[in-house]
Design a protein around this motif. Structure first.
Motif, PDB file in Angstrom:
ATOM      1  N   ASP A  93      -3.560  -5.423   2.415  1.00 27.55           N
ATOM      2  CA  ASP A  93      -1.976  -5.610   2.960  1.00 27.55           C
ATOM      3  C   ASP A  93      -0.648  -5.985   2.166  1.00 27.55           C
ATOM      4  O   ASP A  93       0.009  -6.189   2.543  1.00 27.55           O
ATOM      5  CB  ASP A  93      -2.184  -7.635   3.759  1.00 27.55           C
ATOM      6  CG  ASP A  93      -2.876  -7.192   5.022  1.00 27.55           C
ATOM      7  OD1 ASP A  93      -3.271  -6.458   5.163  1.00 27.55           O
ATOM      8  OD2 ASP A  93      -3.517  -8.814   4.790  1.00 27.55           O
ATOM      9  N   ASP A  94      -0.953  -5.149   0.905  1.00 27.55           N
ATOM     10  CA  ASP A  94       0.330  -5.871   0.155  1.00 27.55           C
ATOM     11  C   ASP A  94       0.590  -4.004   0.084  1.00 27.55           C
ATOM     12  O   ASP A  94      -0.005  -3.196  -0.091  1.00 27.55           O
ATOM     13  CB  ASP A  94       0.027  -5.357  -1.595  1.00 27.55           C
ATOM     14  CG  ASP A  94      -0.487  -7.408  -1.485  1.00 27.55           C
ATOM     15  OD1 ASP A  94      -0.465  -8.153  -0.749  1.00 27.55           O
ATOM     16  OD2 ASP A  94      -1.847  -7.679  -2.303  1.00 27.55           O
ATOM     17  N   GLU A  98       3.498  -8.926   3.964  1.00 27.28           N
ATOM     18  CA  GLU A  98       2.597  -9.050   4.171  1.00 27.28           C
ATOM     19  C   GLU A  98       1.845  -7.502   5.349  1.00 27.28           C
ATOM     20  O   GLU A  98       2.541  -8.242   6.398  1.00 27.28           O
ATOM     21  CB  GLU A  98       1.940 -10.461   3.944  1.00 27.28           C
ATOM     22  CG  GLU A  98       0.509  -9.531   4.089  1.00 27.28           C
ATOM     23  CD  GLU A  98       0.309 -11.205   3.642  1.00 27.28           C
ATOM     24  OE1 GLU A  98      -1.004 -11.343   4.027  1.00 27.28           O
ATOM     25  OE2 GLU A  98       0.444 -12.294   3.145  1.00 27.28           O
ATOM     26  N   GLY A  99       0.905  -7.065   5.781  1.00 30.26           N
ATOM     27  CA  GLY A  99       0.785  -6.344   6.381  1.00 30.26           C
ATOM     28  C   GLY A  99       1.498  -5.245   6.648  1.00 30.26           C
ATOM     29  O   GLY A  99       1.523  -4.295   7.162  1.00 30.26           O
TER      30      GLY A  99
END
Length: 210
Positions: free
Chosen positions: A156-157, A178-179
């Motif tokens: 997610d990074d 994030e995401g």
């Protein structure tokens, strides 16, 4: 190392018939993005796709001022954007593990995602001229004002980072929310980066610092 949150200026897409954004480049007027089976020209002012070329487009995209370059599995095609014709083909250095693609000073720069490398290659032959090691997965590559930037995306990074082209040391990092993945990267030659958003089908304009 300078670290800050990425300033997302605008989101484009998703676009009909383009499930993914695999690579991104800018020709001074249009943002070209690779969506698997075609290259699409996006007008960044209107947000509309104004043209498409049917060509395999699995990863990074670059523009040399006249021609487009597109990674298709384990090769790089040189494409005439006026006609859509493939003019020549060279081997890609990562044998299918290639990601970002950029043009600078007469050579191509190719990201190798899982290999965590950026290769400078001869655009005529594909010969590797030099290699820069990265400590993260490389997903997009761009040069602007003598600075080398690349995208990363792990889980997610995701971030856009400026590295020392001699040592690979990270000098500056823009952290994406994030995401929010980065699957392709190109500068507009001024104060924006265009970032491909992978399976989201989106392109994001991010402010370039300073």
């Amino acid at each position: 190392m300078k670290k800050s949150a990425a300033n997302i200026l605008r989101e484009y897409g998703p676009f009909p018939g383009a499930e993914r954004v695999n690579g991104v480049t800018f020709d001074g007027r249009h943002v070209w993005f690779a969506s698997g089976d075609r290259l699409n020209a996006l007008d960044p002012e209107s947000g509309e796709v104004v043209r498409s070329i049917e060509v395999a487009s699995h990863a990074g995209t670059a523009f040399d001022g006249e021609f487009l370059y597109q990674i298709a599995e384990d090769v790089i095609h040189k494409i005439d954007p006026k006609t859509g014709r493939i003019l020549s083909t060279i081997p890609a250095p990562g044998n299918g593990g290639d990601s970002g693609l950029a043009w600078s000073e007469g050579t191509l720069w190719v990201g190798q995602h899982r290999g965590r490398k950026i290769h400078q290659i001869d655009p005529e032959t594909g010969k590797i001229l030099r290699t820069i090691e990265s400590n993260r997965v490389v997903t997009g590559v761009t040069w602007i004002d003598g600075q080398l930037w690349h995208g990363t995306w792990e889980g997610d990074d995701s971030d856009v980072r400026r590295i020392d082209p001699e040592t690979g040391e990270v000098l500056e990092r823009l952290d994406m929310p994030e995401g929010t993945g980065v699957s392709g990267l190109e500068s507009d030659g001024a104060d924006r980066f265009f970032c491909g958003g992978g399976g989201s089908g989106k392109i994001r304009a991010v402010r370039r610092p300073g």
